[in-house]
Scaffold this motif. Structure first.
Motif, short mmCIF file in Angstrom:
data_model
loop_
_atom_site.label_atom_id
_atom_site.label_comp_id
_atom_site.label_asym_id
_atom_site.label_seq_id
_atom_site.Cartn_x
_atom_site.Cartn_y
_atom_site.Cartn_z
N VAL A 1 167.80 69.88 -21.79
CA VAL A 1 167.37 68.50 -21.60
C VAL A 1 165.85 68.45 -21.39
O VAL A 1 165.15 67.61 -21.97
N SER A 2 165.34 69.35 -20.57
CA SER A 2 163.89 69.39 -20.32
C SER A 2 163.12 69.57 -21.62
O SER A 2 162.10 68.90 -21.86
N ARG A 3 163.60 70.46 -22.47
CA ARG A 3 162.91 70.72 -23.74
C ARG A 3 162.95 69.49 -24.63
O ARG A 3 161.93 69.14 -25.26
N MET A 4 164.10 68.81 -24.71
CA MET A 4 164.20 67.61 -25.55
C MET A 4 163.27 66.51 -25.06
O MET A 4 162.64 65.81 -25.86
N LEU A 5 163.15 66.36 -23.74
CA LEU A 5 162.26 65.32 -23.21
C LEU A 5 160.79 65.69 -23.41
O LEU A 5 159.95 64.81 -23.61
N GLN A 6 160.47 66.97 -23.36
CA GLN A 6 159.11 67.39 -23.69
C GLN A 6 158.78 67.07 -25.14
O GLN A 6 157.68 66.59 -25.47
N GLU A 7 159.74 67.32 -26.04
CA GLU A 7 159.55 67.00 -27.45
C GLU A 7 159.42 65.49 -27.64
O GLU A 7 158.62 65.03 -28.47
N PHE A 8 160.21 64.72 -26.88
CA PHE A 8 160.10 63.27 -26.95
C PHE A 8 158.70 62.82 -26.55
O PHE A 8 158.08 61.98 -27.23
N GLY A 9 158.17 63.34 -25.43
CA GLY A 9 156.83 62.97 -24.99
C GLY A 9 155.77 63.30 -26.01
O GLY A 9 154.84 62.51 -26.26
#
Length: 417
Positions: free
Chosen positions: A388-396
């Motif tokens: 989840v952390s990685r996906m949200l970093q990619e989103f940002g």
């Protein structure tokens, strides 16, 4: 006179990067798996061992230390109590080797015909382990990807294997013990996949495959090979992912129970999405859904399958497939359908689905909506779940690339911080 420090224990802890507190925590988990009761150690106890203030821990503690380290208590620097010889605390290396040899001889004698344990291992023993397996599954759905879930599953797999050698059992019981050990190993594998510790996941996969073969259990074989397909998909190896998933789909359990066939087909759909095979996705989705509709609702199934596989997870895999293939609108549709039907205990899946929904919305140019969606991911999942952390970093990163300096970027940056 100050007691002599236990330098062997200190050296082993340094080598394996254990602090006093982390070693105590690991021992407590293993003691619970061994005895059924939580251990009560803390860092103070370990520091007493290192300082030499406690020279010979209790029997169960020595056992789990040996299981963890692969070394005897003596080889970890502990000194056996001897009533008539206080000087034994200063034993030399030759004496230590003699003690180890004696322990090995005793183990061989215990396993010899005619002197084996008379304990009868039964399905009630298997049942107690399976209750712990259900608890591991529940932890995964709540806090997936965490290292402590992986380590607990490893410990319980070892417990199941140790039980094999602790007494007599029928072939049915032994097969079930191997299947249970394979189940724990496959849960360790899944936790490592979810935590993006792919090298560890491959190790668990190999261990689980051997145990599953020893058990002859079709359901656990399916789980392991299906997980292998997911592992290779996350590693960016779609050809290997499809090959592993094909092994799962070719097992006869998929012909006996359409629910397994449905899951195999749905994971095939996710692999096709990762390969950008957009044209075949609708048909594969329909096949997975049709197989699910044919599955009898009252058939007994493994706890791991019952805990997660339903229409919501079918939509989740469809979301993953369409997101990978670049069909953002269809991905968003499946995300909403998934979130609408997720069971309450599926907290990890809700966080992953919400993160993917935000990515699909942003890819369609809906920055305001996407930012709002991403901000609804629970903080614990956003900060502690690696995927989840990685996906949200990619989103940002995508949000900043799409609208640099915008109000949405400012809002998201503050929220993420």
């Amino acid at each position: 006179m100050e007691p002599a420090r236990n330098e062997l224990l200190e050296a082993w802890m340094r080598e394996h990067q254990f602090s006093a507190n982390s070693l105590a925590k690991e021992l407590n988990l293993r003691l619970e798996a061994l005895t059924g009761k939580p251990g009560t150690y803390d860092g103070r106890h370990v520091r007493d061992w290192r300082a030499g203030r406690v020279r010979w821990p209790r029997a169960n503690t020595r056992r789990v230390l040996t299981d963890l380290s692969g070394r005897s208590a003596v080889d970890l620097g502990f000194v056996p109590r001897r009533r008539n010889s206080p000087a034994a605390a200063q034993e030399d290396p030759m004496h230590r080797r003699t003690l180890v040899a004696g322990a090995l001889s005793a183990a061989v004698a215990a396993a010899a015909p005619g002197t084996a344990s008379t304990r009868k291992i039964g399905m009630s023993d298997v049942g107690r382990l399976q209750e712990k397996f259900a608890a591991v599954i529940a932890s995964d759905h709540k806090r997936g990807g965490q290292l402590d879930i992986e380590q607990r599953a490893i410990t319980l797999a070892e417990t199941a294997l140790n039980l094999q050698n602790s007494g007599t059992a029928t072939q049915r019981v032994r097969s079930n013990l191997y299947a249970t050990a394979a189940g724990f190993r496959s849960s360790a594998m899944w936790a490592a996949i979810d935590g993006r510790r792919f090298k560890d996941a491959v190790t668990h996969m190999k261990e689980a495959q051997v145990l599953a073969e020893l058990s002859g259990d079709q359901a656990i074989k399916f789980r392991i090979w299906s997980h292998a397909g997911t592992l290779y998909r996350h590693m960016g190896r779609p050809a290997d992912a499809r090959a592993a998933n094909d092994v799962a789909r070719d097992l006869h359990i998929t012909r006996r129970d359409p629910m397994f066939a449905s899951l195999g087909m749905a994971r095939e759909m996710a692999i096709k999405g990762a390969s950008h095979d957009l044209r075949s996705l609708p048909r594969t989705y329909d096949q997975a859904r049709e197989a699910m509709s044919r599955a009898a609702p009252d058939v007994p199934r493994p706890v791991w399958l019952q805990a997660f596989w339903d229409e919501a997870e079918l939509h989740s895999l469809a979301l993953s497939a369409y997101l990978s293939a670049g069909d953002w609108a269809t991905a968003e549709y499946h995300a909403h359908r998934c979130l609408a039907s997720l069971r309450p205990h599926m907290q990890r899946s809700r966080a992953i689905t919400t993160s993917r929904l935000a990515q699909a919305q942003l890819a369609q140019g809906h920055a305001d909506t996407a930012t709002h969606t991403a901000m609804t991911v629970e903080r614990e999942a956003a900060t502690q779940h690696p995927r989840v952390s990685r996906m949200l970093q990619e989103f940002g990163a995508a949000l900043r690339a799409m609208a640099p300096g915008s109000n949405n970027v400012h809002i998201w940056t503050e929220h993420a911080a």
